[in-house]
Design an enzyme around this catalytic site. Structure first.
Site, PDB file in Angstrom:
ATOM      1  N   HIS A  45       0.814  -1.223   0.000  1.00 60.43           N
ATOM      2  CA  HIS A  45       0.000   0.000   0.000  1.00 60.43           C
ATOM      3  C   HIS A  45       0.843   1.266   0.000  1.00 60.43           C
ATOM      4  CE1 HIS A  45      -3.866  -1.913   0.346  1.00 60.43           C
ATOM      5  NE2 HIS A  45      -3.477  -2.613   1.380  1.00 60.43           N
ATOM      6  N   ARG A  70       6.085  -7.014   3.410  1.00 58.33           N
ATOM      7  CA  ARG A  70       4.830  -7.417   2.779  1.00 58.33           C
ATOM      8  C   ARG A  70       4.938  -7.118   1.298  1.00 58.33           C
ATOM      9  NH1 ARG A  70      -1.253  -5.770   4.495  1.00 58.33           N
ATOM     10  NH2 ARG A  70      -0.588  -3.644   4.075  1.00 58.33           N
ATOM     11  N   ASP A  84      15.831 -12.328  -2.235  1.00 58.54           N
ATOM     12  CA  ASP A  84      17.279 -12.184  -2.454  1.00 58.54           C
ATOM     13  C   ASP A  84      17.876 -11.053  -1.604  1.00 58.54           C
ATOM     14  OD1 ASP A  84      17.196 -14.332  -4.177  1.00 58.54           O
ATOM     15  OD2 ASP A  84      16.951 -13.114  -5.972  1.00 58.54           O
ATOM     16  N   GLN A 147      -1.392 -13.793   5.126  1.00 58.54           N
ATOM     17  CA  GLN A 147      -2.429 -12.942   5.721  1.00 58.54           C
ATOM     18  C   GLN A 147      -3.812 -13.561   5.576  1.00 58.54           C
ATOM     19  OE1 GLN A 147      -1.404  -8.644   4.441  1.00 58.54           O
ATOM     20  NE2 GLN A 147      -2.518  -8.588   6.386  1.00 58.54           N
ATOM     21  N   GLU A 149      -7.237 -12.338   5.506  1.00 58.34           N
ATOM     22  CA  GLU A 149      -7.950 -11.061   5.413  1.00 58.34           C
ATOM     23  C   GLU A 149      -9.100 -11.138   4.415  1.00 58.34           C
ATOM     24  OE1 GLU A 149      -5.326  -7.870   4.303  1.00 58.34           O
ATOM     25  OE2 GLU A 149      -4.262  -9.058   2.824  1.00 58.34           O
ATOM     26  N   ASP A 175      -9.279  -5.581   5.842  1.00 58.76           N
ATOM     27  CA  ASP A 175      -9.768  -6.217   4.616  1.00 58.76           C
ATOM     28  C   ASP A 175     -10.712  -7.370   4.919  1.00 58.76           C
ATOM     29  OD1 ASP A 175      -8.749  -4.681   2.433  1.00 58.76           O
ATOM     30  OD2 ASP A 175      -6.749  -5.312   3.030  1.00 58.76           O
TER      31      ASP A 175
HETATM   32  C1  3PY Z   1      -5.678  -5.328   6.914  1.00 60.76           C
HETATM   33  O1  3PY Z   1      -6.158  -5.032   8.030  1.00 60.76           O
HETATM   34  O2  3PY Z   1      -6.365  -5.507   5.905  1.00 60.76           O
HETATM   35  C2  3PY Z   1      -4.245  -5.478   6.763  1.00 60.76           C
HETATM   36  O3  3PY Z   1      -3.772  -5.852   5.745  1.00 60.76           O
HETATM   37  C3  3PY Z   1      -3.386  -5.078   7.916  1.00 60.76           C
HETATM   38  O4  3PY Z   1      -3.031  -3.781   7.749  1.00 60.76           O
HETATM   39 MG    MG Z   2      -5.066  -5.809   4.109  1.00 60.61          MG
END
Ligand code: 3PY
Ligand code: MG
Length: 261
Positions: A45, A70, A84, A147, A149, A175
């Protein structure tokens, strides 16, 4: 740096991190000096490029702070140059299925286990480390963090838990809330139910659980109760903004009696 975290987790202690969204590697060094166990260097982001990410990793490793990156998406092409650079972990956004998790792990493993192409640089300290050993076992030197999400991911957690090589599940509550139609409302009953379910699945499958938690004490208690051990408390932008606003407000109010604008 990962050893430091593994040691704490092994003793049942929590670990705390902060997100890095700014470009200057001094930010990572500073957050490391502040005492965070890990940094979450965000290429999803932000305007952080590969060159910035490399500098952030160097900034983090100047202290005892682990650098997790990330990546913008679960795409082996994007993951390869980050690996790398020798990160302590890679965070894969928006994992929704066991296939997604398998692709993420495969991008981190050299053949025959995976599909990672060969060109480690900082990851083998430019050749000062045993390169052949790294080609065999290098993926153990960094965490593969996926993640959670999206509601699809929650539905598939039993299958995802069977994917070997995943080191940590990291909840992205924002998310996740968007995936059930209440973007930004982490307290919505459906989101709370999903978070409870994730906590229960992580315990059932004995998976290390992390989350972007924020630092509100009551909320932290709830994350802790769900079994979270890896806490991402905030980020550089939020810290700068809240300190800047507090300073301005205090000066205006204390000497001139001017209230909040
Ligand atoms: C979310 O909450 O969607 C994340 O990816 C953490 O920032
Ligand atoms: Mg997110």
């Amino acid at each position: 740096m990962l050893n430091h975290i593994r040691e704490k987790i092994g003793k049942g202690e929590p670990v705390f991190g902060a997100a890095v969204t700014m470009l200057d590697a001094g930010v990572s060094e500073m957050l490391g000096c502040a005492g965070f166990d890990f940094l979450w260097i965000d290429m999803e982001h932000t305007a952080i490029t590969k060159a910035h990410a490399l500098a952030h990793l160097m900034g983090a490793s100047s202290g005892r702070t682990a650098g997790f990156v990330r990546v913008p998406w679960n795409d082996p092409v994007l993951v390869k140059p980050v690996l790398d650079m020798g990160p302590d972990g890679v965070i894969f956004p928006f994992i929704r299925s066991a296939e997604d998790a398998r692709l993420a792990v495969s991008a981190c493993e050299y053949p025959p286990k995976g599909i990672r192409g060969c060109g480690p640089r900082r990851a083998v300290r430019y050749g000062a480390d045993d390169v052949m050993a790294y080609l065999r076992d290098g993926s153990r030197s960094f965490w593969k963090i996926i993640q959670i999400e999206h509601v699809d991911c929650v539905r598939n957690l039993d299958a995802i838990a069977q994917v070997p090589g995943v080191d940590c599940w990291m909840i992205g509550p924002t998310d996740l809330s968007g995936s059930v139609g209440c973007l930004g409302d982490e307290n919505a009953p459906e989101v709370q139910r999903l978070l409870d379910e994730i906590g229960a699945k992580a315990a059932q499958h004995r998976v290390l659980l992390g989350a972007f938690t924020g630092d509100d004490p009551a909320t932290l208690q709830r994350w802790k109760a769900r079994g979270v051990k890896v806490f991402t408390l905030g980020g550089d932008g939020g810290y700068l903004m809240s300190a800047a606003r507090a300073s301005l407000q205090q000066a205006r109010r204390s000497v001139w009696g001017i209230g909040q604008r």
